[in-house]
Design a protein around this motif. Structure first.
Motif, PDB file in Angstrom:
ATOM      1  N   MET A  26      55.118  77.979 -27.237  1.00  0.00           N
ATOM      2  CA  MET A  26      53.784  77.808 -27.560  1.00  0.00           C
ATOM      3  C   MET A  26      53.053  78.990 -27.486  1.00  0.00           C
ATOM      4  O   MET A  26      52.983  79.831 -26.497  1.00  0.00           O
ATOM      5  CB  MET A  26      53.241  76.614 -26.331  1.00  0.00           C
ATOM      6  N   TYR A  27      51.916  78.976 -28.437  1.00  0.00           N
ATOM      7  CA  TYR A  27      51.004  79.890 -28.418  1.00  0.00           C
ATOM      8  C   TYR A  27      49.819  78.910 -28.057  1.00  0.00           C
ATOM      9  O   TYR A  27      49.381  78.024 -28.616  1.00  0.00           O
ATOM     10  CB  TYR A  27      50.627  80.481 -29.811  1.00  0.00           C
ATOM     11  N   LEU A  28      48.965  79.377 -26.726  1.00  0.00           N
ATOM     12  CA  LEU A  28      47.998  78.519 -26.237  1.00  0.00           C
ATOM     13  C   LEU A  28      46.984  78.635 -26.984  1.00  0.00           C
ATOM     14  O   LEU A  28      46.341  80.004 -27.077  1.00  0.00           O
ATOM     15  CB  LEU A  28      47.811  79.009 -24.821  1.00  0.00           C
ATOM     16  N   SER A  29      46.197  77.897 -27.443  1.00  0.00           N
ATOM     17  CA  SER A  29      45.185  77.932 -28.211  1.00  0.00           C
ATOM     18  C   SER A  29      44.573  76.594 -28.590  1.00  0.00           C
ATOM     19  O   SER A  29      45.071  75.629 -28.924  1.00  0.00           O
ATOM     20  CB  SER A  29      45.407  78.565 -29.505  1.00  0.00           C
ATOM     21  N   PRO A  30      42.919  76.626 -28.584  1.00  0.00           N
ATOM     22  CA  PRO A  30      42.414  75.301 -28.879  1.00  0.00           C
ATOM     23  C   PRO A  30      42.786  74.605 -30.104  1.00  0.00           C
ATOM     24  O   PRO A  30      42.574  73.261 -30.163  1.00  0.00           O
ATOM     25  CB  PRO A  30      40.780  75.700 -28.624  1.00  0.00           C
ATOM     26  N   ILE A  31      43.150  75.492 -31.176  1.00  0.00           N
ATOM     27  CA  ILE A  31      43.411  74.866 -32.417  1.00  0.00           C
ATOM     28  C   ILE A  31      44.773  74.208 -32.312  1.00  0.00           C
ATOM     29  O   ILE A  31      45.224  73.650 -33.490  1.00  0.00           O
ATOM     30  CB  ILE A  31      43.267  76.085 -33.473  1.00  0.00           C
ATOM     31  N   GLY A  32      45.427  74.263 -31.328  1.00  0.00           N
ATOM     32  CA  GLY A  32      46.864  73.787 -31.302  1.00  0.00           C
ATOM     33  C   GLY A  32      46.975  72.232 -31.361  1.00  0.00           C
ATOM     34  O   GLY A  32      45.913  71.588 -30.980  1.00  0.00           O
ATOM     35  N   GLU A  33      47.998  71.813 -31.756  1.00  0.00           N
ATOM     36  CA  GLU A  33      48.323  70.305 -31.920  1.00  0.00           C
ATOM     37  C   GLU A  33      48.927  69.601 -30.890  1.00  0.00           C
ATOM     38  O   GLU A  33      48.887  68.443 -30.763  1.00  0.00           O
ATOM     39  CB  GLU A  33      48.901  70.053 -33.457  1.00  0.00           C
ATOM     40  N   ASP A  34      49.610  70.548 -30.069  1.00  0.00           N
ATOM     41  CA  ASP A  34      50.256  69.815 -29.011  1.00  0.00           C
ATOM     42  C   ASP A  34      49.399  69.999 -27.526  1.00  0.00           C
ATOM     43  O   ASP A  34      48.786  71.029 -27.392  1.00  0.00           O
ATOM     44  CB  ASP A  34      51.585  70.691 -28.876  1.00  0.00           C
ATOM     45  N   SER A  35      49.789  68.908 -26.837  1.00  0.00           N
ATOM     46  CA  SER A  35      49.072  68.925 -25.641  1.00  0.00           C
ATOM     47  C   SER A  35      50.038  69.348 -24.424  1.00  0.00           C
ATOM     48  O   SER A  35      51.201  69.038 -24.597  1.00  0.00           O
ATOM     49  CB  SER A  35      48.531  67.499 -25.306  1.00  0.00           C
ATOM     50  N   LEU A  36      49.800  70.415 -23.667  1.00  0.00           N
ATOM     51  CA  LEU A  36      50.748  70.987 -22.795  1.00  0.00           C
ATOM     52  C   LEU A  36      50.294  70.740 -21.312  1.00  0.00           C
ATOM     53  O   LEU A  36      48.883  70.836 -20.999  1.00  0.00           O
ATOM     54  CB  LEU A  36      50.890  72.454 -23.004  1.00  0.00           C
ATOM     55  N   ILE A  37      51.024  70.261 -20.373  1.00  0.00           N
ATOM     56  CA  ILE A  37      50.783  70.406 -19.068  1.00  0.00           C
ATOM     57  C   ILE A  37      51.100  71.735 -18.337  1.00  0.00           C
ATOM     58  O   ILE A  37      52.575  71.988 -18.499  1.00  0.00           O
ATOM     59  CB  ILE A  37      51.325  69.277 -18.354  1.00  0.00           C
ATOM     60  N   VAL A  38      50.563  72.648 -18.062  1.00  0.00           N
ATOM     61  CA  VAL A  38      50.656  73.747 -17.484  1.00  0.00           C
ATOM     62  C   VAL A  38      50.173  73.888 -15.969  1.00  0.00           C
ATOM     63  O   VAL A  38      49.331  73.486 -15.659  1.00  0.00           O
ATOM     64  CB  VAL A  38      50.074  74.830 -18.279  1.00  0.00           C
ATOM     65  N   CYS A  39      51.115  74.335 -15.189  1.00  0.00           N
ATOM     66  CA  CYS A  39      50.748  74.408 -13.716  1.00  0.00           C
ATOM     67  C   CYS A  39      49.819  75.521 -13.545  1.00  0.00           C
ATOM     68  O   CYS A  39      50.123  76.675 -13.848  1.00  0.00           O
ATOM     69  CB  CYS A  39      51.945  74.656 -12.850  1.00  0.00           C
ATOM     70  N   GLU A  40      49.026  75.517 -12.799  1.00  0.00           N
ATOM     71  CA  GLU A  40      47.824  76.824 -12.467  1.00  0.00           C
ATOM     72  C   GLU A  40      48.626  77.629 -11.630  1.00  0.00           C
ATOM     73  O   GLU A  40      48.123  78.914 -11.645  1.00  0.00           O
ATOM     74  CB  GLU A  40      46.847  76.062 -11.632  1.00  0.00           C
ATOM     75  N   THR A  73      47.093  71.821 -15.393  1.00  0.00           N
ATOM     76  CA  THR A  73      45.908  71.503 -16.210  1.00  0.00           C
ATOM     77  C   THR A  73      46.557  71.181 -17.637  1.00  0.00           C
ATOM     78  O   THR A  73      47.523  71.523 -18.129  1.00  0.00           O
ATOM     79  CB  THR A  73      45.353  72.837 -16.327  1.00  0.00           C
ATOM     80  N   LEU A  74      45.763  70.695 -18.366  1.00  0.00           N
ATOM     81  CA  LEU A  74      46.006  70.219 -19.749  1.00  0.00           C
ATOM     82  C   LEU A  74      45.438  71.506 -20.733  1.00  0.00           C
ATOM     83  O   LEU A  74      44.489  72.016 -20.684  1.00  0.00           O
ATOM     84  CB  LEU A  74      45.259  69.116 -20.131  1.00  0.00           C
ATOM     85  N   GLN A  75      46.464  72.014 -21.594  1.00  0.00           N
ATOM     86  CA  GLN A  75      46.173  72.848 -22.732  1.00  0.00           C
ATOM     87  C   GLN A  75      46.461  72.554 -23.999  1.00  0.00           C
ATOM     88  O   GLN A  75      47.681  72.068 -24.101  1.00  0.00           O
ATOM     89  CB  GLN A  75      46.548  74.078 -22.247  1.00  0.00           C
ATOM     90  N   ARG A  76      46.046  73.315 -24.842  1.00  0.00           N
ATOM     91  CA  ARG A  76      46.662  72.942 -26.184  1.00  0.00           C
ATOM     92  C   ARG A  76      47.332  73.979 -26.713  1.00  0.00           C
ATOM     93  O   ARG A  76      47.141  75.175 -26.318  1.00  0.00           O
ATOM     94  CB  ARG A  76      45.226  72.664 -27.376  1.00  0.00           C
ATOM     95  N   GLY A  77      48.232  73.755 -27.598  1.00  0.00           N
ATOM     96  CA  GLY A  77      49.199  74.964 -28.024  1.00  0.00           C
ATOM     97  C   GLY A  77      49.818  74.579 -29.302  1.00  0.00           C
ATOM     98  O   GLY A  77      49.717  73.517 -29.859  1.00  0.00           O
ATOM     99  N   VAL A  78      50.128  75.863 -30.070  1.00  0.00           N
ATOM    100  CA  VAL A  78      50.715  75.545 -31.206  1.00  0.00           C
ATOM    101  C   VAL A  78      52.058  76.152 -31.022  1.00  0.00           C
ATOM    102  O   VAL A  78      52.533  77.233 -30.543  1.00  0.00           O
ATOM    103  CB  VAL A  78      50.257  76.799 -32.326  1.00  0.00           C
ATOM    104  N   GLU A  79      53.096  75.040 -31.637  1.00  0.00           N
ATOM    105  CA  GLU A  79      54.496  75.065 -31.522  1.00  0.00           C
ATOM    106  C   GLU A  79      54.912  76.387 -32.455  1.00  0.00           C
ATOM    107  O   GLU A  79      55.122  75.662 -33.710  1.00  0.00           O
ATOM    108  CB  GLU A  79      55.282  74.007 -31.565  1.00  0.00           C
ATOM    109  N   VAL A  80      55.168  77.369 -32.156  1.00  0.00           N
ATOM    110  CA  VAL A  80      55.839  78.438 -33.106  1.00  0.00           C
ATOM    111  C   VAL A  80      57.158  78.432 -32.989  1.00  0.00           C
ATOM    112  O   VAL A  80      58.022  78.828 -34.008  1.00  0.00           O
ATOM    113  CB  VAL A  80      55.111  79.959 -32.889  1.00  0.00           C
TER     114      VAL A  80
END
Length: 591
Positions: free
Chosen positions: A211-225, A406-413
């Motif tokens: 995943m490329y983390l970006s607000p334009i991403g279509e996927d919702s990711l759960i990432v540990c701080e 945390t919840l982040q957006r990502g693009v699945e490359v």
RNA sequence: CGGGGUGUAGCUCAGUUGGCAGAGUGCAUGUUUUGGGAACAUGAUGUCGCAGGUUCGAGUCCUGUCACCCCGACCA
């Protein structure tokens, strides 16, 4: 290349229908043009960048022992029927008949063909392991294309496939791909994070998405701080807080008029949402042969149901929300529903683990205006499955280290799948092991979207002047701008251009006579060329040419004689930074 | 597939009550400029998405249809 000859104009303004900045910039810089929704032409600049990405992909694939092949784009329906995906995949797969009336498909991936090749080529354990890859255009008729090159229907994909004797061999090749994908990300200048993911239509057990983390991403990711835990929200796990409701008490019916939601109910009874049991209804469709089932998904009232997990556990082809009629048809009352007292073979009850652990929950009484207190799983109802079906949310607790998620957006490359034997068994792709036993070859499948990667790079590397591409994928390393007006000066500029080309420096040469200096600067910067040289009468007076890095306004004078070696040096420096990133790229550490 | 939006010059967009098809930018030609998207002059450029309908007359009103964009659903 001379700018006067370059095919593809720069645009001062982006077409109105574009939203995503990388899309706007690639249009404005003359990289891409749209032909139809999700279908693009790549102009020379984009083509050069794509070639560079492809070259990196080739090098990294070759480095892990994969061999490049090319498989057909058009497949006979039979191979897709054999693996069941002819039925399982919707209109995303383009189907047509050839002139003889045979059903054909446009390939959306190549597991079937690889399994077919495996059947013909692999006969003995002595021929394994193997890995093959291709870089090829795919067509998937998405329900909705969007975001420029982020989500398209026609796209270039690097797809590779591994063949092994067993799961252990697969794990080795899977790990090699995992590391290679991180190196690829680093070499093109992107930080990719690997997240555990759902296997979707691919099937199999283990899968990661890059995943490329970006607000334009279509996927919702759960990432540990804190730690490296990261998963697609579709399958993310989390530490669920427990509450003690005391020993199991006798079930009692209580009037709760109008309390149809968990919130209403909690307020009405003066309890916390976590003391209730939430029921969510789906219909699982199993194709034409098997009967649909009503799925009752139970989670504790303070949680949300994760429908991907429910779909996976229900083993449904399609999982959709149930209509109120479908719910009442099996004897339950929407708003006051629970699985207590429901015995019906067409109902599948899937309870979250918490439901079986917590005592004395409030659940629906399946009667308008009534709920039940002190409902206890096991005693008052028996779920068909007790598994994890709760959605991880921002603020939940990491299952690995206990820190906040945390919840982040990502693009699945990219994605990697441990497929196992699903395809090889279906196609009869077997080998003989040392003991003379026939066994199915174990497969893995690995994809990277080439255009999507370019879109992410454009998204990451830009400023208010345009693209700011990394040296590894920029269409040209240097933009040589001539502002010379005298014939001697123009001759000097031409000579410098020839020398740069001769030294192997990829150069875009802007000696246009009919545009102002500002236009040349602006175009050079919009196109994202990493290095810029200005040669003019003025620069010669100052001692040579001026050069600068894209993104910096600091111009340095270098003598004409030293320009080529200076550029080679600067290019090497830029490459070195990326190589270093590749060496330090994350590696598989998950045992 | 559901909801919303937009279709007028290459691009960005205006177009009033139904009454000659417009601007900026870009393009062409010329002159002057010449280190950050130059100035002036002249010129070319339109199936007003498409098809019907209403009307003396439709970019404008009505019906249908197509395309594209956004949100959602879906998604390898």
């Amino acid at each position: 290349m001379r700018v006067v000859n370059l095919f593809g104009e720069t645009l001062r303004e982006a077409p109105a229908e574009t939203e995503i900045v990388s899309h706007q910039l690639m249009l404005r810089a003359g990289f891409i043009r749209q032909l139809a929704a999700g279908i693009f032409s790549y102009l020379p600049l984009a083509q050069r960048s794509l070639r560079k990405i492809e070259q990196i992909l080739r090098e990294e694939m070759d480095a892990i022992g994969a061999q490049e092949i090319e498989m057909p784009v058009v497949h006979p329906a039979e191979i897709w029927q054999k693996t069941g995906r002819w039925q399982a995949i919707d209109e995303t797969m383009v189907r047509f008949k050839d002139r003889k009336g045979h059903e054909m498909v446009l390939a959306l991936t190549h597991e079937e063909v690889v399994a077919e090749l495996t059947r013909s080529e692999i006969k003995s354990y002595k021929q394994l392991p193997q890995a093959v890859y291709q870089i090829q255009t795919k067509f998937r008729d998405e329900q909705r294309a969007r975001g420029g090159l982020i989500r398209v229907r026609e796209f270039i994909m690097k797809d590779s496939y591994t063949l092994d004797r067993d799961e252990a061999g697969l794990a080795i090749q899977y790990t090699a791909h995992y590391n290679a994908y991180h190196r690829i990300g680093a070499r093109v200048g992107l930080n990719l994070i690997a997240v555990g993911s759902d296997v979707g239509m691919m099937g199999g057990k283990v899968a990661h998405e890059f995943m490329y983390l970006s607000p334009i991403g279509e996927d919702s990711l759960i990432v540990c701080e804190n730690c490296d835990y990261a998963a697609n929200q579709e399958i993310a796990e989390f530490e669920k807080p427990r509450y003690d409701n005391g020993p199991a008490l006798e079930m009692e019916k209580v009037a709760t008029p109008g309390a149809k939601t968990i919130e209403d109910l909690s307020q009405f009874l003066g309890i916390e949402p976590h003391q209730t049991c939430k029921a969510v209804f789906f219909v699982a469709e199993y194709g034409k042969t098997l009967k649909n089932k009503l799925v009752v998904a139970l989670v504790r009232g303070d949680m949300e149901v994760n429908d991907v997990l429910v779909k996976n556990w229900s083993k449904a082809n399609v999982l959709r929300t149930a209509t109120p009629e479908e719910i009442t048809a099996v004897g339950m009352v929407p708003g006051y529903a629970s699985s207590v007292g429901i015995t019906n073979d067409d109902v599948l009850v899937i309870a979250d683990e918490l439901i079986s652990l917590e005592t004395n929950l409030v659940a629906g009484a399946n009667e308008e205006g009534y709920h039940l207190r002190n409902v206890n799983c096991g005693r008052d109802f028996k779920p068909d499955l007790i598994v994890n079906i709760a959605t991880a949310r921002s603020g939940d607790t990491c299952i690995k280290c206990g820190a906040k998620l945390t919840l982040q957006r990502g693009v699945e490359v990219g994605n990697i799948f441990q497929l196992g034997t699903r395809y090889t068994e279906a196609m009869g792709a077997n080998y003989v092991d040392e003991a003379g036993q026939l066994k199915a070859v174990v497969m893995g499948s690995y994809g990277i979207g080439v255009g999507r990667l370019l879109a992410c790079i454009a998204e990451e590397y830009r400023d208010d002047r345009g693209l700011k591409l990394p040296i590894s994928i920029a269409p040209y390393a240097v933009c040589l701008i001539s502002l010379c007006r005298t014939p001697e000066g123009q001759e000097r500029a031409n000579t410098l251009y020839t020398e740069l080309l001769g030294a192997g420096v990829e150069t875009l040469y802007d000696d246009r006579k009919d545009v102002s200096a500002g236009v040349k600067f602006a175009d050079s910067e919009l196109r994202g060329i990493p290095l810029q040289i200005v040669i003019s009468e003025k620069s010669m007076e100052r001692g040579g040419v001026e050069w600068k890095l894209r993104g910096s306004d600091e111009r340095t004078i270098v003598s004409l004689d030293e320009t080529v070696s200076c550029m080679k040096q600067e290019i090497a420096k830029l490459h070195a930074l990326l190589s270093e990133r590749a060496e330090n790229a994350p590696k598989w550490d998950k045992g």
